[in-house]
Design a protein around this motif. Structure first.
Motif, short mmCIF file in Angstrom:
data_model
loop_
_atom_site.label_atom_id
_atom_site.label_comp_id
_atom_site.label_asym_id
_atom_site.label_seq_id
_atom_site.Cartn_x
_atom_site.Cartn_y
_atom_site.Cartn_z
N PHE A 1 0.93 -1.06 -0.08
CA PHE A 1 0.06 0.02 -0.01
C PHE A 1 0.94 1.07 -0.08
N VAL A 2 0.57 2.18 -0.95
CA VAL A 2 1.65 3.09 -1.15
C VAL A 2 0.69 4.32 -0.91
N SER A 3 1.19 5.62 -0.39
CA SER A 3 0.59 6.90 -0.25
C SER A 3 0.59 7.49 -1.81
N PRO A 4 -0.19 8.64 -1.69
CA PRO A 4 -0.49 9.42 -3.20
C PRO A 4 0.91 9.75 -3.51
N SER A 5 1.52 10.28 -2.93
CA SER A 5 3.21 10.93 -3.46
C SER A 5 3.98 9.52 -3.85
N ALA A 6 3.98 8.44 -3.27
CA ALA A 6 4.46 7.14 -3.83
C ALA A 6 3.73 6.70 -5.01
N GLN A 7 2.64 6.82 -5.27
CA GLN A 7 1.74 6.53 -6.07
C GLN A 7 2.15 7.46 -7.48
N SER A 8 2.26 8.67 -7.27
CA SER A 8 2.87 9.47 -8.29
C SER A 8 3.99 9.19 -8.96
N LEU A 9 5.01 8.86 -7.92
CA LEU A 9 6.33 8.48 -8.48
C LEU A 9 6.40 7.02 -9.39
N LEU A 10 5.41 5.95 -8.75
CA LEU A 10 5.50 4.99 -9.58
C LEU A 10 4.83 5.04 -10.89
N LEU A 11 3.86 5.87 -11.01
CA LEU A 11 3.24 6.20 -12.26
C LEU A 11 3.94 6.72 -13.30
N GLN A 12 4.74 7.81 -12.70
CA GLN A 12 5.79 8.60 -13.65
C GLN A 12 6.93 7.66 -14.04
N GLY B 1 -8.01 2.06 -6.75
CA GLY B 1 -6.81 1.80 -5.93
C GLY B 1 -5.68 1.04 -6.34
N TYR B 2 -6.30 -0.25 -7.11
CA TYR B 2 -5.21 -1.14 -7.55
C TYR B 2 -4.72 -0.59 -8.85
N MET B 3 -3.05 -0.72 -8.50
CA MET B 3 -2.33 -0.14 -9.63
C MET B 3 -1.64 -1.01 -10.41
N GLY B 4 -1.45 -2.41 -9.79
CA GLY B 4 -1.10 -3.46 -10.68
C GLY B 4 -0.04 -4.19 -9.90
N MET B 5 0.77 -5.02 -10.54
CA MET B 5 1.85 -5.82 -9.53
C MET B 5 3.29 -5.58 -10.02
N ILE B 6 4.04 -5.81 -9.10
CA ILE B 6 5.42 -5.52 -9.35
C ILE B 6 6.10 -6.87 -8.44
N SER B 7 6.93 -7.63 -9.40
CA SER B 7 7.60 -8.78 -8.97
C SER B 7 6.65 -9.74 -8.11
N GLY B 8 5.32 -9.81 -8.67
CA GLY B 8 4.37 -10.64 -7.72
C GLY B 8 3.65 -10.01 -6.54
N VAL B 9 4.04 -8.87 -6.31
CA VAL B 9 3.40 -7.91 -5.13
C VAL B 9 2.26 -6.96 -5.75
N SER B 10 1.21 -7.14 -5.32
CA SER B 10 -0.05 -6.46 -5.82
C SER B 10 0.23 -4.82 -4.98
N VAL B 11 0.05 -3.84 -5.69
CA VAL B 11 0.31 -2.47 -5.26
C VAL B 11 -1.06 -1.95 -5.29
N TYR B 12 -1.52 -1.17 -4.22
CA TYR B 12 -2.50 -0.33 -4.02
C TYR B 12 -2.19 1.02 -3.60
N ALA B 13 -2.97 2.00 -4.10
CA ALA B 13 -2.72 3.32 -3.42
C ALA B 13 -3.89 3.74 -2.36
N THR B 14 -3.64 4.28 -1.57
CA THR B 14 -4.29 4.63 -0.25
C THR B 14 -4.16 5.93 0.29
N ASN B 15 -5.01 6.67 0.93
CA ASN B 15 -4.82 7.78 1.60
C ASN B 15 -4.75 7.50 3.08
N SER B 16 -4.98 6.21 3.36
CA SER B 16 -4.78 6.15 4.92
C SER B 16 -3.45 5.87 5.47
#
Length: 72
Positions: free
Chosen positions: A17-28, A45-60
């Protein structure tokens, strides 16, 4: 994070689970551009997978934690 979990024998159903700022970096970075799930799922919220790890964006996440990983 993945290494620390693997050293504890936690390797299945990993979720990141990544913050919005980390999400932005991953998308860029373009790292998730080959996601076959499409834009609709990314918007939920679901962004995809990286090396078999599901990645989600969250504000929490708190300001001191940009991301957190655990096994389901």
């Amino acid at each position: 994070m993945r290494v620390a979990l693997a050293e504890q024998n936690v390797t299945d159903n990993l979720k990141l689970f990544v913050s919005p700022s980390a999400q932005s970096l991953l998308l860029q970075s373009g790292l998730l551009d080959n996601n076959d799930r499409g834009l609709v799922i990314r918007e939920k919220g679901y962004m995809g997978m990286i090396s078999g790890v599901s990645v989600y964006a969250t504000n929490s996440l708190t300001a001191s934690k940009e991301m957190i990983m655990f096994s389901e």
